[in-house]
Scaffold this motif. Structure first.
Motif, PDB file in Angstrom:
ATOM      1  N   HIS A   1      14.765 101.589  52.745  1.00 56.34           N
ATOM      2  CA  HIS A   1      15.843 101.228  53.935  1.00 56.34           C
ATOM      3  C   HIS A   1      16.048  99.759  53.651  1.00 56.34           C
ATOM      4  O   HIS A   1      17.080  99.291  53.677  1.00 56.34           O
ATOM      5  CB  HIS A   1      15.185 101.223  54.966  1.00 56.34           C
TER       6      HIS A   1
ATOM      7  N   GLU B   1      22.017 110.091  56.880  1.00 54.97           N
ATOM      8  CA  GLU B   1      23.216 109.424  57.648  1.00 54.97           C
ATOM      9  C   GLU B   1      23.829 108.262  57.088  1.00 54.97           C
ATOM     10  O   GLU B   1      24.618 107.676  57.205  1.00 54.97           O
ATOM     11  CB  GLU B   1      23.397 109.415  58.905  1.00 54.97           C
ATOM     12  N   TYR B   2      22.757 107.486  56.575  1.00 55.17           N
ATOM     13  CA  TYR B   2      22.975 106.015  55.957  1.00 55.17           C
ATOM     14  C   TYR B   2      23.782 106.267  54.724  1.00 55.17           C
ATOM     15  O   TYR B   2      24.211 105.257  54.159  1.00 55.17           O
ATOM     16  CB  TYR B   2      21.631 105.474  55.486  1.00 55.17           C
TER      17      TYR B   2
ATOM     18  N   ARG C   1      18.955  99.291  51.212  1.00 54.70           N
ATOM     19  CA  ARG C   1      19.997 100.437  51.684  1.00 54.70           C
ATOM     20  C   ARG C   1      21.454  99.811  50.948  1.00 54.70           C
ATOM     21  O   ARG C   1      22.160 100.511  50.513  1.00 54.70           O
ATOM     22  CB  ARG C   1      20.055 100.580  53.134  1.00 54.70           C
TER      23      ARG C   1
ATOM     24  N   CYS D   1      16.680 109.191  56.531  1.00 60.58           N
ATOM     25  CA  CYS D   1      17.947 108.713  57.198  1.00 60.58           C
ATOM     26  C   CYS D   1      19.236 109.317  56.467  1.00 60.58           C
ATOM     27  O   CYS D   1      19.976 108.355  55.824  1.00 60.58           O
ATOM     28  CB  CYS D   1      18.169 107.416  57.636  1.00 60.58           C
TER      29      CYS D   1
ATOM     30  N   SER E   1      14.295 106.547  51.797  1.00 61.56           N
ATOM     31  CA  SER E   1      15.329 106.199  52.642  1.00 61.56           C
ATOM     32  C   SER E   1      16.372 107.128  53.196  1.00 61.56           C
ATOM     33  O   SER E   1      16.594 107.611  54.289  1.00 61.56           O
ATOM     34  CB  SER E   1      16.161 105.222  52.115  1.00 61.56           C
TER      35      SER E   1
END
Length: 204
Positions: free
Chosen positions: A110, A142-143, A113, A140, A136
């Protein structure tokens, strides 16, 4: 510093068929088409957790840990393909790297990111297929709405499907594709991370 562990023929094209007849153990697939894969590990955002402020005390240290995950993926890819690995904590990927490849694979946490998404943008400018895997995106997804392909979970059946897809397709998909591991590869079948494999160019 750039270390050339295998020479690359700049005249090769993305459709050049392989002349080899075997794939590395565990890949279970011999590709029909030639591909150039650029694996990039993004630069860490300076933070307490990455010990960034301690680097000057250690001399030449530029990152706090080796990127084991993406090096395992690099080693797992078919040996018929050419692979370059770039750790951007040491040196950023260049425009020449992006132009050289057919596919860009990124992995990270993350804290990386922003850099992961920036790599995606740079690769798309050059019209390359982009893939993100690792902790990451697995936690998630959706990132990362703008990546072409998401590789979710650990090394396994989804990785094999991804390799087949890349062999059969050399253009970015019209919508995002997800490959999610259902059957994990046994740890005893994991390849050794691609630290010294002669078919890699490691930019360190």
């Amino acid at each position: 510093m750039t270390v050339n562990l295998k020479p690359f023929d700049n005249q090769l094209t993305a459709t050049k068929p392989s002349t080899r007849t075997s794939a590395i153990p565990g890949s279970r697939y011999i590709p029909v088409n030639y591909r150039r894969i650029l694996c990039i590990f993004p630069k860490y955002t300076p933070s307490f957790g990455t010990f960034h402020h301690a680097y000057p005390l250690t001399g030449k240290v530029k990152a706090f840990m080796p990127p084991q995950g993406i090096l395992v993926i690099a080693a797992y890819l078919p040996q018929e393909w050419d692979v370059r690995f770039v750790d951007e904590n040491i040196k950023p990927a260049t425009l020449r790297d992006y132009r050289w490849c057919d596919v860009v694979i990124v992995s990270g946490m993350h804290i990386q990111r922003s850099q992961i998404n920036q790599i995606n943008e740079l690769a798309h400018i050059q019209g390359k297929i982009t893939i993100v895997g690792g902790p990451s995106v697995s936690g998630c997804p959706e990132y990362y709405p703008d990546f072409d392909i998401l590789s979710l979970g650990e090394l396994g059946d989804a990785t094999d499907k991804l390799i087949i897809y890349l062999d059969q397709n050399n253009q970015p998909p019209t919508q995002q594709i997800r490959f999610e591991t259902q059957e994990r590869l046994p740890l005893t079948e994991f390849p050794t991370p691609a630290y010294h494999c002669k078919r890699f160019v490691i930019l360190w």
